[in-house]
Design a protein around this motif. Structure first.
Motif, PDB file in Angstrom:
ATOM      1  N   LEU A 109      37.557   8.120 -12.431  1.00 29.35           N
ATOM      2  CA  LEU A 109      37.733   6.675 -12.599  1.00 29.35           C
ATOM      3  C   LEU A 109      36.875   6.145 -13.741  1.00 29.35           C
ATOM      4  O   LEU A 109      37.290   5.238 -14.472  1.00 29.35           O
ATOM      5  N   LEU A 110      35.691   6.705 -13.912  1.00 26.92           N
ATOM      6  CA  LEU A 110      34.844   6.309 -15.041  1.00 26.92           C
ATOM      7  C   LEU A 110      35.506   6.684 -16.368  1.00 26.92           C
ATOM      8  O   LEU A 110      35.445   5.928 -17.346  1.00 26.92           O
ATOM      9  N   GLN A 111      36.147   7.841 -16.409  1.00 28.34           N
ATOM     10  CA  GLN A 111      36.850   8.256 -17.620  1.00 28.34           C
ATOM     11  C   GLN A 111      38.050   7.360 -17.915  1.00 28.34           C
ATOM     12  O   GLN A 111      38.432   7.190 -19.081  1.00 28.34           O
ATOM     13  N   LEU A 112      38.656   6.816 -16.886  1.00 24.24           N
ATOM     14  CA  LEU A 112      39.859   6.009 -17.047  1.00 24.24           C
ATOM     15  C   LEU A 112      39.578   4.521 -17.216  1.00 24.24           C
ATOM     16  O   LEU A 112      40.510   3.710 -17.218  1.00 24.24           O
ATOM     17  N   LEU A 113      38.321   4.162 -17.352  1.00 23.39           N
ATOM     18  CA  LEU A 113      37.979   2.746 -17.470  1.00 23.39           C
ATOM     19  C   LEU A 113      38.747   2.013 -18.576  1.00 23.39           C
ATOM     20  O   LEU A 113      39.225   0.888 -18.347  1.00 23.39           O
ATOM     21  N   PRO A 114      38.897   2.566 -19.776  1.00 24.78           N
ATOM     22  CA  PRO A 114      39.648   1.822 -20.804  1.00 24.78           C
ATOM     23  C   PRO A 114      41.087   1.520 -20.369  1.00 24.78           C
ATOM     24  O   PRO A 114      41.578   0.408 -20.589  1.00 24.78           O
ATOM     25  N   LEU A 115      41.750   2.489 -19.755  1.00 17.88           N
ATOM     26  CA  LEU A 115      43.122   2.280 -19.295  1.00 17.88           C
ATOM     27  C   LEU A 115      43.167   1.234 -18.196  1.00 17.88           C
ATOM     28  O   LEU A 115      43.984   0.298 -18.235  1.00 17.88           O
ATOM     29  N   HIS A 116      42.297   1.381 -17.193  1.00 19.32           N
ATOM     30  CA  HIS A 116      42.317   0.449 -16.070  1.00 19.32           C
ATOM     31  C   HIS A 116      41.973  -0.973 -16.509  1.00 19.32           C
ATOM     32  O   HIS A 116      42.597  -1.945 -16.050  1.00 19.32           O
ATOM     33  N   ARG A 117      41.007  -1.125 -17.387  1.00 20.29           N
ATOM     34  CA  ARG A 117      40.649  -2.464 -17.852  1.00 20.29           C
ATOM     35  C   ARG A 117      41.804  -3.096 -18.634  1.00 20.29           C
ATOM     36  O   ARG A 117      42.025  -4.297 -18.547  1.00 20.29           O
ATOM     37  N   SER A 118      42.542  -2.295 -19.392  1.00 20.75           N
ATOM     38  CA  SER A 118      43.676  -2.829 -20.147  1.00 20.75           C
ATOM     39  C   SER A 118      44.771  -3.343 -19.223  1.00 20.75           C
ATOM     40  O   SER A 118      45.551  -4.225 -19.602  1.00 20.75           O
ATOM     41  N   ARG A 119      44.816  -2.802 -18.016  1.00 24.54           N
ATOM     42  CA  ARG A 119      45.816  -3.238 -17.030  1.00 24.54           C
ATOM     43  C   ARG A 119      45.316  -4.390 -16.162  1.00 24.54           C
ATOM     44  O   ARG A 119      46.092  -4.978 -15.420  1.00 24.54           O
ATOM     45  N   GLY A 120      44.016  -4.620 -16.190  1.00 21.37           N
ATOM     46  CA  GLY A 120      43.443  -5.604 -15.285  1.00 21.37           C
ATOM     47  C   GLY A 120      43.086  -5.028 -13.935  1.00 21.37           C
ATOM     48  O   GLY A 120      42.946  -5.763 -12.948  1.00 21.37           O
ATOM     49  N   HIS A 153      24.587  -1.804 -15.876  1.00 21.96           N
ATOM     50  CA  HIS A 153      24.036  -1.558 -14.541  1.00 21.96           C
ATOM     51  C   HIS A 153      25.135  -1.136 -13.567  1.00 21.96           C
ATOM     52  O   HIS A 153      24.917  -0.273 -12.701  1.00 21.96           O
ATOM     53  N   ALA A 154      26.317  -1.725 -13.705  1.00 22.28           N
ATOM     54  CA  ALA A 154      27.436  -1.338 -12.845  1.00 22.28           C
ATOM     55  C   ALA A 154      27.844   0.110 -13.112  1.00 22.28           C
ATOM     56  O   ALA A 154      28.103   0.881 -12.175  1.00 22.28           O
ATOM     57  N   LEU A 155      27.875   0.487 -14.385  1.00 20.25           N
ATOM     58  CA  LEU A 155      28.206   1.872 -14.733  1.00 20.25           C
ATOM     59  C   LEU A 155      27.162   2.837 -14.182  1.00 20.25           C
ATOM     60  O   LEU A 155      27.504   3.900 -13.657  1.00 20.25           O
ATOM     61  N   ALA A 156      25.894   2.462 -14.287  1.00 25.67           N
ATOM     62  CA  ALA A 156      24.823   3.316 -13.774  1.00 25.67           C
ATOM     63  C   ALA A 156      24.961   3.517 -12.265  1.00 25.67           C
ATOM     64  O   ALA A 156      24.718   4.619 -11.746  1.00 25.67           O
ATOM     65  N   ALA A 204      27.425   7.865 -23.240  1.00 22.83           N
ATOM     66  CA  ALA A 204      28.314   6.919 -23.931  1.00 22.83           C
ATOM     67  C   ALA A 204      27.937   5.473 -23.648  1.00 22.83           C
ATOM     68  O   ALA A 204      28.198   4.585 -24.466  1.00 22.83           O
ATOM     69  N   GLY A 205      27.313   5.221 -22.498  1.00 22.19           N
ATOM     70  CA  GLY A 205      26.919   3.858 -22.160  1.00 22.19           C
ATOM     71  C   GLY A 205      28.125   2.937 -22.043  1.00 22.19           C
ATOM     72  O   GLY A 205      29.206   3.343 -21.611  1.00 22.19           O
ATOM     73  N   VAL A 206      27.962   1.698 -22.448  1.00 18.45           N
ATOM     74  CA  VAL A 206      29.043   0.722 -22.285  1.00 18.45           C
ATOM     75  C   VAL A 206      30.238   1.004 -23.196  1.00 18.45           C
ATOM     76  O   VAL A 206      31.314   0.427 -22.995  1.00 18.45           O
ATOM     77  N   SER A 207      30.077   1.911 -24.160  1.00 19.38           N
ATOM     78  CA  SER A 207      31.228   2.245 -25.001  1.00 19.38           C
ATOM     79  C   SER A 207      32.322   2.934 -24.195  1.00 19.38           C
ATOM     80  O   SER A 207      33.479   2.998 -24.637  1.00 19.38           O
ATOM     81  N   VAL A 208      31.970   3.436 -22.992  1.00 19.92           N
ATOM     82  CA  VAL A 208      32.972   4.056 -22.129  1.00 19.92           C
ATOM     83  C   VAL A 208      34.016   3.034 -21.675  1.00 19.92           C
ATOM     84  O   VAL A 208      35.112   3.409 -21.254  1.00 19.92           O
ATOM     85  N   LEU A 209      33.692   1.756 -21.789  1.00 17.44           N
ATOM     86  CA  LEU A 209      34.662   0.714 -21.449  1.00 17.44           C
ATOM     87  C   LEU A 209      35.804   0.659 -22.466  1.00 17.44           C
ATOM     88  O   LEU A 209      36.891   0.179 -22.146  1.00 17.44           O
ATOM     89  N   ARG A 210      35.549   1.142 -23.674  1.00 18.33           N
ATOM     90  CA  ARG A 210      36.545   1.065 -24.741  1.00 18.33           C
ATOM     91  C   ARG A 210      37.164   2.411 -25.073  1.00 18.33           C
ATOM     92  O   ARG A 210      38.313   2.481 -25.504  1.00 18.33           O
ATOM     93  N   GLU A 211      36.388   3.474 -24.921  1.00 16.83           N
ATOM     94  CA  GLU A 211      36.868   4.805 -25.307  1.00 16.83           C
ATOM     95  C   GLU A 211      36.373   5.828 -24.303  1.00 16.83           C
ATOM     96  O   GLU A 211      35.175   5.902 -24.009  1.00 16.83           O
ATOM     97  N   SER A 212      37.279   6.626 -23.788  1.00 14.98           N
ATOM     98  CA  SER A 212      36.935   7.614 -22.767  1.00 14.98           C
ATOM     99  C   SER A 212      36.306   8.852 -23.401  1.00 14.98           C
ATOM    100  O   SER A 212      36.893   9.454 -24.311  1.00 14.98           O
ATOM    101  N   PRO A 213      35.125   9.261 -22.952  1.00 12.80           N
ATOM    102  CA  PRO A 213      34.519  10.485 -23.481  1.00 12.80           C
ATOM    103  C   PRO A 213      35.255  11.721 -22.981  1.00 12.80           C
ATOM    104  O   PRO A 213      35.824  11.715 -21.883  1.00 12.80           O
ATOM    105  N   ARG A 214      35.256  12.768 -23.773  1.00 17.45           N
ATOM    106  CA  ARG A 214      35.968  13.996 -23.414  1.00 17.45           C
ATOM    107  C   ARG A 214      35.060  15.202 -23.587  1.00 17.45           C
ATOM    108  O   ARG A 214      34.156  15.193 -24.420  1.00 17.45           O
ATOM    109  N   LEU A 215      35.334  16.241 -22.816  1.00 18.10           N
ATOM    110  CA  LEU A 215      34.681  17.523 -23.018  1.00 18.10           C
ATOM    111  C   LEU A 215      35.562  18.369 -23.932  1.00 18.10           C
ATOM    112  O   LEU A 215      36.785  18.365 -23.777  1.00 18.10           O
ATOM    113  N   PRO A 216      34.977  19.098 -24.874  1.00 16.94           N
ATOM    114  CA  PRO A 216      35.789  19.987 -25.713  1.00 16.94           C
ATOM    115  C   PRO A 216      36.529  21.012 -24.855  1.00 16.94           C
ATOM    116  O   PRO A 216      36.034  21.437 -23.804  1.00 16.94           O
ATOM    117  N   HIS A 217      37.697  21.427 -25.305  1.00 10.49           N
ATOM    118  CA  HIS A 217      38.499  22.380 -24.537  1.00 10.49           C
ATOM    119  C   HIS A 217      37.735  23.675 -24.273  1.00 10.49           C
ATOM    120  O   HIS A 217      37.808  24.233 -23.171  1.00 10.49           O
TER     121      HIS A 217
END
Length: 280
Positions: free
Chosen positions: A164-175, A205-208, A252-265
């Motif tokens: 769900l933390l990874q999907l934050l940008p998608l979920h926020r875009s949907r409301g 703080h919410a992300l933490a 990533a901090g609050v930037s996770v709200l805009r862009e989901s961090p990824r692990l390299p393959h």
């Protein structure tokens, strides 16, 4: 079982590559059922993306309820995933109630109501990600599976909250707000504020708090994972990525709200291989 020749395997490979790789570490005779479970999960998780309106989405979930509950062989005929899932349920005597609970929990995904509380979030994770792990365990070793139900509960919560933390940008875009309202209130925020602009002054703080929740469940899983039978290891393998993923989210901090961090393959492959061969 090549993905290009089997639509069920192909759906998992495309929609859930981590579980796809995890299934490859399972015995060959168990993989068809595991792929059916994972393809079903990917199918239901993607309903919101394919069906924009909530009511048609609920109709689709009800169709799956009816297919799974039906006794006759004609239910789901002609639908490759439905047929594969029904074979898996019959072959391994998987509890149909677990699928019904899963589908009930997934109704939440179709609407924009905020997650009310941490208890509600853990319940959602338990009926979805944790249940999927437990069902996979029943396929792999039905005699040993009941003994790892608590581990599956913690593992599913850790995995789902991280997802769900990874999907934050998608979920926020949907409301959509999966961060519980009581957690947001505890840091002086609200679902409305969190979904607006940069998330508000207390977003970090919410992300933490969410990261801490995932880590609590991960630690509880790891504490007992040493006793995990080798036969059940493939069901839990996606947890191999959770600690590393949480580290990326935290950095990533609050930037996770805009862009989901990824692990390299390559790192995903390595972490899965190491856990598959050495355990926890």
């Amino acid at each position: 079982m090549a993905a290009n020749g089997n639509p069920v395997v192909g759906a998992v490979r495309a929609g859930d590559p981590d579980r796809y790789l995890s299934a490859l570490y399972a015995p060959a005779d168990k993989r068809e059922a595991l792929f059916a479970l994972y393809a079903f999960n990917a199918e239901i998780a993607g309903v919101r993306d394919r069906i924009r309106e909530a009511l048609p989405g609920e109709v689709r979930l009800q169709w799956w309820r009816d297919v799974i509950a039906a006794e006759g062989e004609e239910a789901g005929a002609g639908h490759p995933l439905a047929e594969a899932l029904r074979r898996a349920i019959a072959a391994y005597d998987l509890p149909k109630q677990a699928f019904d609970n899963y589908l009930e929990a997934r109704i939440f995904d179709l609407y924009d109501d905020p997650m009310p509380s941490r208890t509600d979030l853990e319940g959602y994770c338990g009926e979805t990600a944790s249940a999927l792990i437990q069902l996979a365990a029943l396929v792999l070793d039905p005699a040993a599976a009941p003994g790892v139900a608590e581990l599956a509960g913690h593992a599913g919560c850790a995995q789902a909250v991280t997802g769900l933390l990874q999907l934050l940008p998608l979920h926020r875009s949907r409301g959509q707000c999966y961060i519980p309202a009581d957690i947001l209130a505890s840091v002086g925020s609200s679902p409305q504020e969190f979904l607006t602009g940069d998330g508000g002054p207390n977003a970090a703080h919410a992300l933490a708090a969410m990261i801490a929740l995932a880590r609590d469940h991960l630690a509880a899983f790891e504490q007992g994972a040493g006793a995990l039978p080798e036969s059940l290891r493939p069901a839990f393998l996606p947890l191999a990525l959770t600690r590393a993923m949480l580290g990326r989210v935290e950095r990533a901090g609050v930037s996770v709200l805009r862009e989901s961090p990824r692990l390299p393959h390559w790192r995903r492959h390595w972490l899965l291989f190491r856990r598959a061969t050495h355990g926890w």
